[in-house]
Design a protein around this motif. Structure first.
Motif, PDB file in Angstrom:
ATOM      1  N   ASN A 329      39.103  15.581  55.931  1.00 56.07           N
ATOM      2  CA  ASN A 329      40.012  16.611  55.436  1.00 56.07           C
ATOM      3  C   ASN A 329      41.371  15.986  55.141  1.00 56.07           C
ATOM      4  O   ASN A 329      42.067  15.523  56.045  1.00 56.07           O
ATOM      5  CB  ASN A 329      40.143  17.727  56.474  1.00 56.07           C
ATOM      6  CG  ASN A 329      40.891  18.933  55.935  1.00 56.07           C
ATOM      7  OD1 ASN A 329      41.851  18.819  55.197  1.00 56.07           O
ATOM      8  ND2 ASN A 329      40.430  20.106  56.324  1.00 56.07           N
ATOM      9  N   ASP A 331      44.040  17.418  54.178  1.00 59.47           N
ATOM     10  CA  ASP A 331      45.173  18.303  54.454  1.00 59.47           C
ATOM     11  C   ASP A 331      45.454  18.476  55.938  1.00 59.47           C
ATOM     12  O   ASP A 331      46.514  18.988  56.304  1.00 59.47           O
ATOM     13  CB  ASP A 331      44.927  19.689  53.836  1.00 59.47           C
ATOM     14  CG  ASP A 331      44.808  19.636  52.320  1.00 59.47           C
ATOM     15  OD1 ASP A 331      45.530  18.829  51.708  1.00 59.47           O
ATOM     16  OD2 ASP A 331      43.978  20.381  51.765  1.00 59.47           O
ATOM     17  N   ASP A 332      44.522  18.082  56.789  1.00 57.85           N
ATOM     18  CA  ASP A 332      44.722  18.277  58.227  1.00 57.85           C
ATOM     19  C   ASP A 332      45.544  17.133  58.804  1.00 57.85           C
ATOM     20  O   ASP A 332      45.394  15.971  58.413  1.00 57.85           O
ATOM     21  CB  ASP A 332      43.375  18.361  58.949  1.00 57.85           C
ATOM     22  CG  ASP A 332      43.546  18.780  60.396  1.00 57.85           C
ATOM     23  OD1 ASP A 332      43.606  19.995  60.661  1.00 57.85           O
ATOM     24  OD2 ASP A 332      43.635  17.883  61.258  1.00 57.85           O
ATOM     25  N   ARG A 333      46.388  17.457  59.752  1.00 61.37           N
ATOM     26  CA  ARG A 333      47.300  16.471  60.324  1.00 61.37           C
ATOM     27  C   ARG A 333      46.575  15.358  61.072  1.00 61.37           C
ATOM     28  O   ARG A 333      47.090  14.244  61.194  1.00 61.37           O
ATOM     29  CB  ARG A 333      48.278  17.161  61.269  1.00 61.37           C
ATOM     30  CG  ARG A 333      47.632  17.922  62.422  1.00 61.37           C
ATOM     31  CD  ARG A 333      48.647  18.822  63.110  1.00 61.37           C
ATOM     32  NE  ARG A 333      48.117  19.500  64.285  1.00 61.37           N
ATOM     33  CZ  ARG A 333      47.457  20.654  64.237  1.00 61.37           C
ATOM     34  NH1 ARG A 333      47.201  21.214  63.070  1.00 61.37           N
ATOM     35  NH2 ARG A 333      47.031  21.236  65.344  1.00 61.37           N
ATOM     36  N   THR A 335      43.513  14.017  60.283  1.00 58.68           N
ATOM     37  CA  THR A 335      42.617  13.191  59.468  1.00 58.68           C
ATOM     38  C   THR A 335      43.226  12.724  58.159  1.00 58.68           C
ATOM     39  O   THR A 335      42.664  11.851  57.498  1.00 58.68           O
ATOM     40  CB  THR A 335      41.329  13.959  59.143  1.00 58.68           C
ATOM     41  OG1 THR A 335      41.674  15.225  58.551  1.00 58.68           O
ATOM     42  CG2 THR A 335      40.512  14.212  60.401  1.00 58.68           C
ATOM     43  N   SER A 336      44.357  13.263  57.760  1.00 58.91           N
ATOM     44  CA  SER A 336      44.866  13.003  56.417  1.00 58.91           C
ATOM     45  C   SER A 336      45.291  11.562  56.205  1.00 58.91           C
ATOM     46  O   SER A 336      45.291  11.084  55.066  1.00 58.91           O
ATOM     47  CB  SER A 336      46.051  13.934  56.123  1.00 58.91           C
ATOM     48  OG  SER A 336      47.101  13.715  57.051  1.00 58.91           O
ATOM     49  N   LEU A 361      37.741  25.334  60.263  1.00 60.07           N
ATOM     50  CA  LEU A 361      38.331  24.419  59.287  1.00 60.07           C
ATOM     51  C   LEU A 361      37.598  23.089  59.391  1.00 60.07           C
ATOM     52  O   LEU A 361      37.743  22.375  60.389  1.00 60.07           O
ATOM     53  CB  LEU A 361      39.817  24.220  59.567  1.00 60.07           C
ATOM     54  CG  LEU A 361      40.517  23.160  58.696  1.00 60.07           C
ATOM     55  CD1 LEU A 361      40.593  23.623  57.246  1.00 60.07           C
ATOM     56  CD2 LEU A 361      41.907  22.854  59.237  1.00 60.07           C
ATOM     57  N   LEU A 363      36.727  19.286  59.333  1.00 57.39           N
ATOM     58  CA  LEU A 363      37.482  18.030  59.386  1.00 57.39           C
ATOM     59  C   LEU A 363      36.655  16.855  58.875  1.00 57.39           C
ATOM     60  O   LEU A 363      37.176  15.990  58.168  1.00 57.39           O
ATOM     61  CB  LEU A 363      37.941  17.744  60.820  1.00 57.39           C
ATOM     62  CG  LEU A 363      38.928  18.711  61.451  1.00 57.39           C
ATOM     63  CD1 LEU A 363      39.260  18.262  62.867  1.00 57.39           C
ATOM     64  CD2 LEU A 363      40.196  18.827  60.617  1.00 57.39           C
ATOM     65  N   ARG A 403      37.918  22.432  63.231  1.00 54.69           N
ATOM     66  CA  ARG A 403      38.786  23.176  64.142  1.00 54.69           C
ATOM     67  C   ARG A 403      38.439  24.662  64.059  1.00 54.69           C
ATOM     68  O   ARG A 403      38.364  25.221  62.961  1.00 54.69           O
ATOM     69  CB  ARG A 403      40.257  23.018  63.750  1.00 54.69           C
ATOM     70  CG  ARG A 403      40.849  21.651  63.929  1.00 54.69           C
ATOM     71  CD  ARG A 403      42.334  21.718  63.569  1.00 54.69           C
ATOM     72  NE  ARG A 403      42.942  20.425  63.488  1.00 54.69           N
ATOM     73  CZ  ARG A 403      43.430  19.752  64.534  1.00 54.69           C
ATOM     74  NH1 ARG A 403      43.355  20.291  65.739  1.00 54.69           N
ATOM     75  NH2 ARG A 403      43.972  18.568  64.380  1.00 54.69           N
ATOM     76  N   ARG A 405      40.013  28.127  64.608  1.00 56.28           N
ATOM     77  CA  ARG A 405      41.385  28.624  64.696  1.00 56.28           C
ATOM     78  C   ARG A 405      41.408  30.146  64.660  1.00 56.28           C
ATOM     79  O   ARG A 405      40.600  30.767  63.972  1.00 56.28           O
ATOM     80  CB  ARG A 405      42.226  28.073  63.540  1.00 56.28           C
ATOM     81  CG  ARG A 405      42.296  26.571  63.479  1.00 56.28           C
ATOM     82  CD  ARG A 405      43.302  26.100  62.455  1.00 56.28           C
ATOM     83  NE  ARG A 405      43.040  26.631  61.123  1.00 56.28           N
ATOM     84  CZ  ARG A 405      43.705  26.242  60.033  1.00 56.28           C
ATOM     85  NH1 ARG A 405      44.654  25.345  60.145  1.00 56.28           N
ATOM     86  NH2 ARG A 405      43.396  26.753  58.854  1.00 56.28           N
ATOM     87  N   GLU A 437      43.452  27.021  69.117  1.00 55.83           N
ATOM     88  CA  GLU A 437      42.571  26.116  68.390  1.00 55.83           C
ATOM     89  C   GLU A 437      41.605  25.444  69.355  1.00 55.83           C
ATOM     90  O   GLU A 437      41.965  25.160  70.511  1.00 55.83           O
ATOM     91  CB  GLU A 437      43.356  25.019  67.666  1.00 55.83           C
ATOM     92  CG  GLU A 437      44.100  25.475  66.441  1.00 55.83           C
ATOM     93  CD  GLU A 437      44.679  24.298  65.678  1.00 55.83           C
ATOM     94  OE1 GLU A 437      45.142  24.512  64.541  1.00 55.83           O
ATOM     95  OE2 GLU A 437      44.668  23.164  66.203  1.00 55.83           O
TER      96      GLU A 437
END
Length: 613
Positions: A329, A331-333, A335-336, A361, A363, A403, A405, A437
């Motif tokens: 992903n 956009d995820d903090r 994995t980005s 979400l 990942l 995740r 959420r 989460e």
């Protein structure tokens, strides 16, 4: 002016301009740096800059480096230059809040004693002396963090390790993390892996027994391939979430770590192949199936396989595969910013049923070539050919991590369970007070050192995947340290030969097609001969049945032809590699000097033409 003076004056001017340019650059703004490398190897990540910006008190970095002794070791000397540049970058970016002191500890000196007492790891040399190559970070109240040794093989973690020293001494207290696991990785089991050692260096760990009655007072719970939960234990975890606790969950339908033989050569008696987290998973909308594993034929890791002809070959193995950044992903903090990808081993798949008040979400996902396989078949260590022969890809990429959420509700709406422990009904919470989460990864083996650390013949180690970085990112995110989460993994300086790897994959695909056809022919022939043996007709092979003898000869010819085709594929592959190597040498070694010579000749001809009246 005489023409004979042109060349000396020109060379003198070039030297003067060069020296003047260096002087101007050195007198320029201290914080200005220009990094034109492909992946920004010398730029600080936003996470590092955030941690530097939030420093409230000065920090001193003591960089211990035995410069004279390390001069005889090119690998250490070269890496020391990179480390020093990074350290200076931190110092310039800090605005005076971080002071860098480089120390060259001499043998039997006070500096050497301080380095040893701080916990730095000395490197023995052939002469019996030791090289120090580490860092001690200290603040004004004598809190300190240490990097015992800058290992060139761990280049990808350089920035993370440096920034972590600042974050660790900046904390007013060490956060506590609880770990619930059935794997033999705790210090009491004597087998902590790199991930556990990393956690122990950053957090205070509470190990939770599998038959626990209560959870410790912690902020984050990590459930790593946990044993089956009793009703009371599931309720404790449920209420932990309702009260704002954060959960990280690593499940696995086929955990090789759990089945690893012990000192007696046998797996532990209480080893469990698969793990679940019921009834909580089902309540959150997760459809978890311990009986299937995921695989991906387009992302398989290379393994050594002994073929039918007795020759070992390197083949891709669909059950063990490497997710590239394209499957993470962006956009995820967590994995980005992972550049090296994630290596997994026979993971599970996550299927989500909406309508539970939370959302999933993704990942980690497979490529479009992802597929499911029965876990019992995976447990039998099938060959690559067996996996590919009946391969049937899933309708869409499989989710391997994500995740959950939203605002969680209790899985025990009627209150605490009647058995398994003492609970005060008045303390029961039906819903969490705020959104939360739960991070879930459908694999446990990915945290084994063998999946992301490569060791060579001399014992050196190299991080080849971002497994550890992702795991630590998930833990840091659970504790709320966004700066460390956004700290990206550094790409190593070496660059893979992408065209060579593409040629290798193409040749392997051609080889597999030929090999599959050969094995099918042999299987069909063996089945026919077995049928004849059952009817007593095999004597015709030696007694004069011309048709049967002709069939046998035709079969041998087919096998011989298929083996010839295999040799042709291997020869063509080697020829392609040799041709590519020759082409690279031509363009990188031969062409640049040729262009310089051609330019010089062309310039000389132009000057001569201009001189003619």
């Amino acid at each position: 002016m005489k023409r004979a003076l042109y060349l000396p004056l020109m060379l003198t001017s070039i030297v003067v301009l060069f020296l003047a340019g260096n002087h101007l650059v050195s007198q320029g703004p201290a914080g200005v740096r220009l990094d034109l490398t492909q992946n920004g190897l010398y730029r600080l990540s936003p996470g590092s800059e955030d941690i530097l910006d939030r420093l409230n008190e000065p920090v001193e970095w003591r960089f211990y480096y035995s410069r004279a002794l390390a001069a005889d070791y090119p690998a250490i000397r070269s890496y020391a230059t990179r480390v020093r540049e990074f350290l200076r970058g931190y110092e310039k970016r800090s605005g005076g809040r971080l002071e860098l002191i480089e120390i060259d500890p001499q043998p039997f000196s006070e500096d050497e004693d301080l380095a040893l007492s701080a916990g730095l790891t000395p490197i023995p040399t052939d002469t019996g002396e030791t090289i120090f190559f580490g860092l001690v970070a200290r603040n004004s109240i004598d809190q300190q963090a240490v990097i015992p040794l800058f290992d060139p093989e761990m280049e990808a973690r350089l920035e993370y390790d440096l920034t972590r020293t600042i974050a660790d001494i900046e904390r007013t207290r060490t956060p506590r993390l609880a770990i619930l696991t059935s794997l033999p990785i705790s210090p009491d089991d004597g087998a902590p892996n790199r991930f556990v050692r990393e956690l122990a260096g950053a957090y205070e760990i509470d190990w939770v027994e599998h038959d626990f009655d209560n959870l410790p007072d912690v902020e984050v719970l990590l459930a790593l391939h946990p044993a089956e939960l009793g009703a009371a234990q599931a309720y404790r975890i449920d209420q932990f979430l309702m009260r704002g606790g954060r959960l990280i969950l690593f499940l696995d339908p086929m955990a090789h770590m759990a089945l690893r033989p012990g000192p007696d050569g046998l797996p532990p008696l209480d080893a469990q192949r698969g793990s679940s987290f019921e009834p909580l998973l089902a309540h959150w909308g997760m459809n978890w199936d311990e009986t299937v594993v995921a695989m991906d034929r387009s992302l398989g890791l290379e393994v050594q396989v002994v073929e039918a002809d007795g020759r070992p070959r390197s083949r891709t193995y669909p059950l063990w595969f490497a997710l590239s950044p394209a499957q993470l992903n962006s956009d995820d903090r967590a994995t980005s910013a992972l550049d090296l990808g994630i290596n997994l081993g026979s993971p599970g798949a996550l299927f989500f049923n909406p309508g539970t008040g939370v959302e999933l979400l993704p990942l980690l996902t497979t490529s479009p070539e992802g597929a499911l396989l029965d876990a019992d078949i995976a447990a039998g260590s099938p060959s690559p050919d067996q996996l590919l022969r009946d391969y049937e890809r899933a309708p869409q990429p499989l989710v391997l991590g994500g995740r959950l959420r939203g605002r969680f509700s209790t899985a025990f709406p009627e209150g605490p369970p009647a058995e398994g422990g003492f609970f005060n009904p008045a303390d029961h919470l039906a819903e969490a007070g705020r959104s939360g989460e739960v991070a879930i990864i459908a694999d446990a083996d990915w945290l084994d050192d063998t999946f992301y650390v490569r060791r060579d013949a001399v014992g050196s180690e190299l991080i080849v995947a971002d497994n550890l970085n992702l795991a630590m990112n998930l833990v840091d995110a659970a504790f709320g340290d966004e700066a460390l989460v956004r700290l990206r993994s550094r790409t190593p300086s070496d660059r893979p030969m992408l065209r060579v790897e593409a040629l290798r994959a193409q040749a392997e695909e051609r080889y597999f097609e030929t090999q599959s056809r050969l094995e099918s022919e042999i299987s069909a022939a063996e089945a026919e001969l077995e049928r004849l043996q059952g009817t007593g007709g095999t004597s015709a092979l030696y007694g004069g049945d011309q048709q049967l003898r002709s069939d046998a000869l035709a079969l041998r010819a087919q096998i011989s032809d298929a083996r010839r085709q295999l040799r042709d594929v291997e020869r063509d592959f080697r020829q392609d590699i040799d041709a590519l190597d020759a082409s690279l040498q031509f363009w990188t070694i031969g062409v640049p000097p040729a262009l310089v010579i051609f330019g010089a000749i062309l310039g000389s001809l132009v000057r001569r033409r201009r001189r003619k009246p």
